[in-house]
Design a protein around this motif. Structure first.
Motif, PDB file in Angstrom:
ATOM      1  N   ARG A  20       0.810  -1.213   0.000  1.00  0.00           N
ATOM      2  CA  ARG A  20       0.000   0.000   0.000  1.00  0.00           C
ATOM      3  C   ARG A  20       0.845   1.265   0.000  1.00  0.00           C
ATOM      4  O   ARG A  20       0.312   2.362  -0.051  1.00  0.00           O
ATOM      5  CB  ARG A  20      -0.942  -0.023   1.212  1.00  0.00           C
ATOM      6  CG  ARG A  20      -2.064  -1.022   1.015  1.00  0.00           C
ATOM      7  CD  ARG A  20      -2.689  -1.458   2.319  1.00  0.00           C
ATOM      8  NE  ARG A  20      -3.803  -2.362   2.099  1.00  0.00           N
ATOM      9  CZ  ARG A  20      -3.684  -3.645   1.766  1.00  0.00           C
ATOM     10  NH1 ARG A  20      -2.503  -4.186   1.625  1.00  0.00           N
ATOM     11  NH2 ARG A  20      -4.753  -4.393   1.571  1.00  0.00           N
ATOM     12  N   GLY A  21       2.142   1.087   0.109  1.00  0.00           N
ATOM     13  CA  GLY A  21       3.040   2.234   0.117  1.00  0.00           C
ATOM     14  C   GLY A  21       2.985   3.025   1.412  1.00  0.00           C
ATOM     15  O   GLY A  21       3.298   4.215   1.428  1.00  0.00           O
ATOM     16  N   TRP A  22       2.603   2.369   2.508  1.00  0.00           N
ATOM     17  CA  TRP A  22       2.468   3.040   3.789  1.00  0.00           C
ATOM     18  C   TRP A  22       3.756   2.917   4.593  1.00  0.00           C
ATOM     19  O   TRP A  22       4.409   1.879   4.597  1.00  0.00           O
ATOM     20  CB  TRP A  22       1.354   2.443   4.621  1.00  0.00           C
ATOM     21  CG  TRP A  22      -0.025   2.582   4.058  1.00  0.00           C
ATOM     22  CD1 TRP A  22      -0.440   3.446   3.096  1.00  0.00           C
ATOM     23  CD2 TRP A  22      -1.159   1.811   4.428  1.00  0.00           C
ATOM     24  NE1 TRP A  22      -1.777   3.270   2.843  1.00  0.00           N
ATOM     25  CE2 TRP A  22      -2.247   2.268   3.659  1.00  0.00           C
ATOM     26  CE3 TRP A  22      -1.382   0.794   5.332  1.00  0.00           C
ATOM     27  CZ2 TRP A  22      -3.528   1.746   3.767  1.00  0.00           C
ATOM     28  CZ3 TRP A  22      -2.654   0.260   5.449  1.00  0.00           C
ATOM     29  CH2 TRP A  22      -3.714   0.735   4.674  1.00  0.00           C
ATOM     30  N   SER A  23       4.069   3.944   5.317  1.00  0.00           N
ATOM     31  CA  SER A  23       5.156   3.881   6.295  1.00  0.00           C
ATOM     32  C   SER A  23       4.585   3.270   7.577  1.00  0.00           C
ATOM     33  O   SER A  23       3.362   3.128   7.722  1.00  0.00           O
ATOM     34  CB  SER A  23       5.686   5.285   6.587  1.00  0.00           C
ATOM     35  OG  SER A  23       4.704   6.042   7.272  1.00  0.00           O
ATOM     36  N   LEU A  24       5.456   2.939   8.501  1.00  0.00           N
ATOM     37  CA  LEU A  24       4.980   2.463   9.803  1.00  0.00           C
ATOM     38  C   LEU A  24       4.142   3.532  10.490  1.00  0.00           C
ATOM     39  O   LEU A  24       3.151   3.222  11.157  1.00  0.00           O
ATOM     40  CB  LEU A  24       6.154   2.055  10.696  1.00  0.00           C
ATOM     41  CG  LEU A  24       6.745   0.676  10.410  1.00  0.00           C
ATOM     42  CD1 LEU A  24       8.045   0.487  11.179  1.00  0.00           C
ATOM     43  CD2 LEU A  24       5.756  -0.421  10.757  1.00  0.00           C
ATOM     44  N   ASP A  25       4.519   4.803  10.313  1.00  0.00           N
ATOM     45  CA  ASP A  25       3.734   5.895  10.898  1.00  0.00           C
ATOM     46  C   ASP A  25       2.328   5.953  10.290  1.00  0.00           C
ATOM     47  O   ASP A  25       1.350   6.177  11.002  1.00  0.00           O
ATOM     48  CB  ASP A  25       4.443   7.235  10.712  1.00  0.00           C
ATOM     49  CG  ASP A  25       5.686   7.364  11.579  1.00  0.00           C
ATOM     50  OD1 ASP A  25       5.659   6.848  12.723  1.00  0.00           O
ATOM     51  OD2 ASP A  25       6.667   7.970  11.127  1.00  0.00           O
ATOM     52  N   ASP A  26       2.239   5.749   8.962  1.00  0.00           N
ATOM     53  CA  ASP A  26       0.925   5.732   8.301  1.00  0.00           C
ATOM     54  C   ASP A  26       0.049   4.629   8.887  1.00  0.00           C
ATOM     55  O   ASP A  26      -1.116   4.853   9.212  1.00  0.00           O
ATOM     56  CB  ASP A  26       1.067   5.493   6.793  1.00  0.00           C
ATOM     57  CG  ASP A  26       1.732   6.624   6.048  1.00  0.00           C
ATOM     58  OD1 ASP A  26       1.679   7.777   6.526  1.00  0.00           O
ATOM     59  OD2 ASP A  26       2.324   6.347   4.972  1.00  0.00           O
ATOM     60  N   LEU A  27       0.619   3.420   8.989  1.00  0.00           N
ATOM     61  CA  LEU A  27      -0.139   2.289   9.521  1.00  0.00           C
ATOM     62  C   LEU A  27      -0.518   2.525  10.975  1.00  0.00           C
ATOM     63  O   LEU A  27      -1.649   2.231  11.379  1.00  0.00           O
ATOM     64  CB  LEU A  27       0.661   0.988   9.374  1.00  0.00           C
ATOM     65  CG  LEU A  27      -0.027  -0.268   9.897  1.00  0.00           C
ATOM     66  CD1 LEU A  27      -1.376  -0.492   9.221  1.00  0.00           C
ATOM     67  CD2 LEU A  27       0.879  -1.482   9.701  1.00  0.00           C
ATOM     68  N   ALA A  28       0.398   3.064  11.758  1.00  0.00           N
ATOM     69  CA  ALA A  28       0.120   3.342  13.170  1.00  0.00           C
ATOM     70  C   ALA A  28      -1.081   4.275  13.299  1.00  0.00           C
ATOM     71  O   ALA A  28      -1.955   4.067  14.148  1.00  0.00           O
ATOM     72  CB  ALA A  28       1.354   3.943  13.839  1.00  0.00           C
ATOM     73  N   SER A  29      -1.137   5.280  12.459  1.00  0.00           N
ATOM     74  CA  SER A  29      -2.238   6.230  12.491  1.00  0.00           C
ATOM     75  C   SER A  29      -3.556   5.562  12.077  1.00  0.00           C
ATOM     76  O   SER A  29      -4.589   5.773  12.703  1.00  0.00           O
ATOM     77  CB  SER A  29      -1.925   7.394  11.548  1.00  0.00           C
ATOM     78  OG  SER A  29      -3.022   8.240  11.418  1.00  0.00           O
ATOM     79  N   ARG A  30      -3.518   4.754  11.043  1.00  0.00           N
ATOM     80  CA  ARG A  30      -4.730   4.097  10.539  1.00  0.00           C
ATOM     81  C   ARG A  30      -5.263   3.047  11.520  1.00  0.00           C
ATOM     82  O   ARG A  30      -6.468   2.870  11.649  1.00  0.00           O
ATOM     83  CB  ARG A  30      -4.459   3.434   9.195  1.00  0.00           C
ATOM     84  CG  ARG A  30      -4.195   4.400   8.078  1.00  0.00           C
ATOM     85  CD  ARG A  30      -3.667   3.667   6.833  1.00  0.00           C
ATOM     86  NE  ARG A  30      -3.189   4.575   5.847  1.00  0.00           N
ATOM     87  CZ  ARG A  30      -3.912   5.081   4.853  1.00  0.00           C
ATOM     88  NH1 ARG A  30      -5.169   4.737   4.733  1.00  0.00           N
ATOM     89  NH2 ARG A  30      -3.383   5.913   3.995  1.00  0.00           N
ATOM     90  N   ALA A  31      -4.351   2.318  12.171  1.00  0.00           N
ATOM     91  CA  ALA A  31      -4.747   1.206  13.048  1.00  0.00           C
ATOM     92  C   ALA A  31      -4.873   1.610  14.510  1.00  0.00           C
ATOM     93  O   ALA A  31      -5.339   0.819  15.321  1.00  0.00           O
ATOM     94  CB  ALA A  31      -3.742   0.066  12.917  1.00  0.00           C
ATOM     95  N   ASP A  32      -4.428   2.825  14.836  1.00  0.00           N
ATOM     96  CA  ASP A  32      -4.420   3.286  16.228  1.00  0.00           C
ATOM     97  C   ASP A  32      -3.598   2.341  17.105  1.00  0.00           C
ATOM     98  O   ASP A  32      -4.022   1.893  18.162  1.00  0.00           O
ATOM     99  CB  ASP A  32      -5.849   3.428  16.766  1.00  0.00           C
ATOM    100  CG  ASP A  32      -5.883   4.197  18.086  1.00  0.00           C
ATOM    101  OD1 ASP A  32      -4.983   5.039  18.310  1.00  0.00           O
ATOM    102  OD2 ASP A  32      -6.799   3.946  18.892  1.00  0.00           O
ATOM    103  N   VAL A  33      -2.405   2.023  16.594  1.00  0.00           N
ATOM    104  CA  VAL A  33      -1.443   1.149  17.274  1.00  0.00           C
ATOM    105  C   VAL A  33      -0.102   1.868  17.208  1.00  0.00           C
ATOM    106  O   VAL A  33       0.213   2.514  16.207  1.00  0.00           O
ATOM    107  CB  VAL A  33      -1.345  -0.227  16.572  1.00  0.00           C
ATOM    108  CG1 VAL A  33      -0.260  -1.081  17.188  1.00  0.00           C
ATOM    109  CG2 VAL A  33      -2.686  -0.946  16.603  1.00  0.00           C
TER     110      VAL A  33
END
Length: 186
Positions: A20-33
């Motif tokens: 998806r081209g997401w950084s760990l920060d992107d995923l953290a924001s989307r998943a609230d983790v």
């Protein structure tokens, strides 16, 4: 879940994020983790809890069973009890056995689950909106809340529902609750 399966799951979670081209920060924001938790998970340093996998499944829009199937080899037609994949979340007292392995070409699967006394697992939203479940209790007691409606289930009870919002599985009893869950993709 075996060490090999956990390593494959860690790799698959990393692949999904990268696809998806997401950084760990992107995923953290989307998943609230937290970013650090996601990083440790993708490196295989920690085992995921049911709640954490649930959040990631929502972000990646797939049921947990589908995610776990993606890290398993091609499923055979016959699955002996001794070879069915078992995943345990020791933190919450949840055990999940893949009775019928999911396959991308099929729309349904069966899992067996056990919740230890006092177990309480909440999912904020379904991994796939409209996911159909048929939950059949074999042993123990289960309080299942789906979309704000709580149902108390005892042996022999079967509850059919679709997931559109939050759900919560609670074992209020003094013994483990064991149930089968038929999952049907919309």
């Amino acid at each position: 879940m075996g060490d090999d399966l956990e390593a494959r799951l860690a790799r698959r979670l990393s692949e999904l994020r990268q696809e998806r081209g997401w950084s760990l920060d992107d995923l953290a924001s989307r998943a609230d983790v937290s970013r650090s938790t996601l990083s440790r998970l993708e490196r295989g340093e920690i085992s995921p809890t049911a709640a954490l996998l649930g959040k990631l499944c929502v972000v990646y829009e797939r049921p947990m069973s589908r995610l776990l199937a993606e890290v398993e080899p091609e499923p055979p037609q016959l699955v002996r009890a001794a070879t069915q994949p078992v995943w345990r979340d020791r933190a919450t007292g949840f055990t999940r056995r893949g009775v019928s392995p999911p396959h991308p070409g099929l729309r349904g699967e069966v899992i067996e689950a056990t919740l230890e006394p006092g177990a309480d697992i909440a999912y904020e939203e379904p991994p796939v909106p409209g996911l159909e479940h048929h939950l059949w209790v074999f042993d123990g007691a289960l309080t299942l809340t789906v979309g704000g409606t709580a149902s108390s289930l005892t042996p022999g009870d079967c509850l059919r529902y679709r997931l559109w919002g939050p759900s919560r599985f609670v074992n209020p009893g003094r013994a483990p609750v064991r149930y089968a869950l038929l999952i049907v993709l919309p």
